[in-house]
Design a protein around this motif. Sequence first.
Motif, PDB file in Angstrom:
ATOM      1  N   ALA A 187       6.438  -6.129   7.118  1.00 34.43           N
ATOM      2  CA  ALA A 187       6.305  -4.668   7.184  1.00 34.43           C
ATOM      3  C   ALA A 187       7.439  -3.997   6.404  1.00 34.43           C
ATOM      4  O   ALA A 187       7.217  -3.016   5.686  1.00 34.43           O
ATOM      5  N   ALA A 196       6.727  -4.498   2.689  1.00 37.51           N
ATOM      6  CA  ALA A 196       5.582  -3.687   2.255  1.00 37.51           C
ATOM      7  C   ALA A 196       5.998  -2.227   2.090  1.00 37.51           C
ATOM      8  O   ALA A 196       5.658  -1.575   1.096  1.00 37.51           O
ATOM      9  N   LYS A 197       6.756  -1.726   3.065  1.00 37.06           N
ATOM     10  CA  LYS A 197       7.203  -0.333   2.962  1.00 37.06           C
ATOM     11  C   LYS A 197       8.069  -0.128   1.718  1.00 37.06           C
ATOM     12  O   LYS A 197       7.931   0.864   1.007  1.00 37.06           O
ATOM     13  N   ALA A 208       8.077  -1.973  -1.055  1.00 42.88           N
ATOM     14  CA  ALA A 208       7.263  -2.137  -2.272  1.00 42.88           C
ATOM     15  C   ALA A 208       6.574  -0.825  -2.635  1.00 42.88           C
ATOM     16  O   ALA A 208       6.382  -0.516  -3.816  1.00 42.88           O
ATOM     17  N   LEU A 209       6.206  -0.047  -1.617  1.00 41.84           N
ATOM     18  CA  LEU A 209       5.561   1.247  -1.879  1.00 41.84           C
ATOM     19  C   LEU A 209       6.608   2.337  -2.153  1.00 41.84           C
ATOM     20  O   LEU A 209       6.405   3.189  -3.013  1.00 41.84           O
TER      21      LEU A 209
END
Lengths: 414, 414
Positions: free
Chosen positions: B238, B241-242, B244-245
């Motif tokens: 998580a 992913a956060k 990467a965005l």
Amino acid sequence: MPLDPSRTIAELQELRELTGDENGAQRVAWTDTWKRAREWLRGKLDELPLEHEIDEAGNQWWTLGGASDHAVLIGGHIDSVPNGGWLDGALNVVAGVEVMRRIAEEGEPATTVRLVEWADEEGARFGRSLFGSSAAAGSMADQDELRRRKDAEGTSLPDALEEHGVDLDRALDAKSQREGAAAYLELHIEQGPVLESMDIPLGVVLGTYGVERSQITWTGQAAHAGSTPMDKRRDALAGAAKLALEIREIAKRTGQGAVCTSGNVVCKPGIVTSVVETAEQLLDQRHLDAGKLAEMLAEAREAAERFAKEEDVEVSWERIWAIEPILFDDALIELADEAVTEVAGQSHRLPSGPLHDAAEVSRAGVPTVMLFVQSLRGLSHTKLEDTKPEHLELSVQALDRLATKTIERVSTQV
Amino acid sequence: MPLDPSRTIAELQELRELTGDENGAQRVAWTDTWKRAREWLRGKLDELPLEHEIDEAGNQWWTLGGASDHAVLIGGHIDSVPNGGWLDGALNVVAGVEVMRRIAEEGEPATTVRLVEWADEEGARFGRSLFGSSAAAGSMADQDELRRRKDAEGTSLPDALEEHGVDLDRALDAKSQREGAAAYLELHIEQGPVLESMDIPLGVVLGTYGVERSQITWTGQAAHAGSTPMDKRRDALAGAAKLALEIREIAKRTGQGAVCTSGNVVCKPGIVTSVVETAEQLLDQRHLDAGKLAEMLAEAREAAERFAKEEDVEVSWERIWAIEPILFDDALIELADEAVTEVAGQSHRLPSGPLHDAAEVSRAGVPTVMLFVQSLRGLSHTKLEDTKPEHLELSVQALDRLATKTIERVSTQV
């Protein structure tokens, strides 16, 4: 003999001494250590007036004849994974021994009562879990494939079975054991953090989750990290990242008991100087309700389509594995709730993430329920697996009460 | 001879025939094919009144003496990666040959004019790029390490150099070539999609990006995908992913020319049934402005701390590699813009993502500028690398005009 829950703990410790080492429990099914554990178990019940048998699938049964042929079954498994814990599976059979003692002491019960020790629940050696219970349930559909299965040393499954007196071709004959079965009870450690986090010793299991496992492939375009402006990119990782976050919202929206997990993302080319061209993502979704599970999968697929559009990448789905939810018996869940509340002052109903032999028995149409006892730190399949002694004692008491209530229910109902 | 840009294309094709195969260009530095390419290049200039020499670092120089000793340098590299393209590097030296022909034809220029073919820009065989230009720039600081470098066959770098008459211990003496250098001009294919997407043939390069490369380790807790409720998880993926965005938002906020890339995420244990315990993430950030680059890194680190808190996971950062931005010369950028606009009707200023020999020359204090010509589909380092012939011709014309303007500027300024 009156029920003595402390004896269960002492016997579990004795079993650990006999079949474990400094790395944990070594009772892997179809090994000599496992055989020794089963012989030890048999020894514990030798003095009681029980009929002992091993069925065609290698399951070990003890039967105490009752006023009625309708049988209440108590079950568990004594096998473990390599370097496993002392409680996973063994707790229930050893607690079951204590319950059988208490019942036998009181003379002929109102129904027949049977203790079953299922063969090879873990599937640690041949990768086929729930072996004995699925044979007895009649749901073992992969015998042809199992005939070719080999362990790490190259020994075939049929050869290993034969050493333990089991003929794979006849394993399904074990289904005759289901005759007269009117209820099945199983106690197990939770193997999760829920009861500990709620500070509750015991819980009642509603059933085992349905599972949808998917592999999702995101395809974008490899591009130089230095020469490709942000708005010219087709980044496969962006799709995977968005979905990894979105599945948590999906679980939240679906409500209590829904779980979604992205356990892996593999990026290619996977180098620091390139935008990710492909990202392969794993997704595991579980719910006790088949409709809600299907909805969660549909929502994830819709979200993925949306993200693919937003990121100008492609996305494709492959189902890796799936199983329907298996719901336990409503009436037995009520009885279990009563038993737990009487013993521990409070109860909590929860689904089971892992599968259990109980799921196979339930699938075969035998009314089933499970009790969970709190696991410390949710750990299992490791020598660190543990449960407080006072909770273990409560669990033996709860199983005993549940047996009493179930025998009464079965005897008056039929 | 008047300038003949079509001859440049014909000669590049001739070079491709001579030194490529069905898999692309094979002019890897310090090989026989590379040597053949350099001899071919020398042959092209043999008829002109130029002085030829190979310096201590293996760089090939041609000098046309002018009225002033102040020298305008035109440079490129003829080496390629294995299975490379026909234009990367070679375009400029072959275009440079055409420009030298035109200038020599007109008699003694106002300044000295030199063509340089840098040795081993790609670093394909020994993993050390910008070899010759960094030696001449005096910025080659890793000679001790280079002495121990071996290629895939086990040949050492010093031995390979020796076969080509280069003594690694004396390579830095090539810096004497910088004497009198008043300007350096380099033409290159863009190797990116910007000019193509804008439908513009030629662009002026502002400098090479500063780069910050980080490895980010997220540490959560492995937990069973079935038995761990969503609110009990510490999911390392998580956090990754956060981030990467979020790095895309950071680049967007920073504005034009900022790029941030997450090229890989490695998950452990990386299995379908477990929440991710550790996620190792790569981050590459680039900007032409050192302050803005530092700000982008700081923003990413702040965001990561925030995400770690939100997800109850830990995060740690390691800098893998970094380089300062290298800005080209303002006055030469203006001249280049004029030259491109005159030839192509329009110009566009853009940063270079990849490094180039020009960056080394600029670091050494020689006023420098580069021209980019459009790449088709942004492809490079592959036999699919290509540029429209009409754009190649325009690029030769632009380089020629820029040389004229630069000679004039240098001769009147000094």
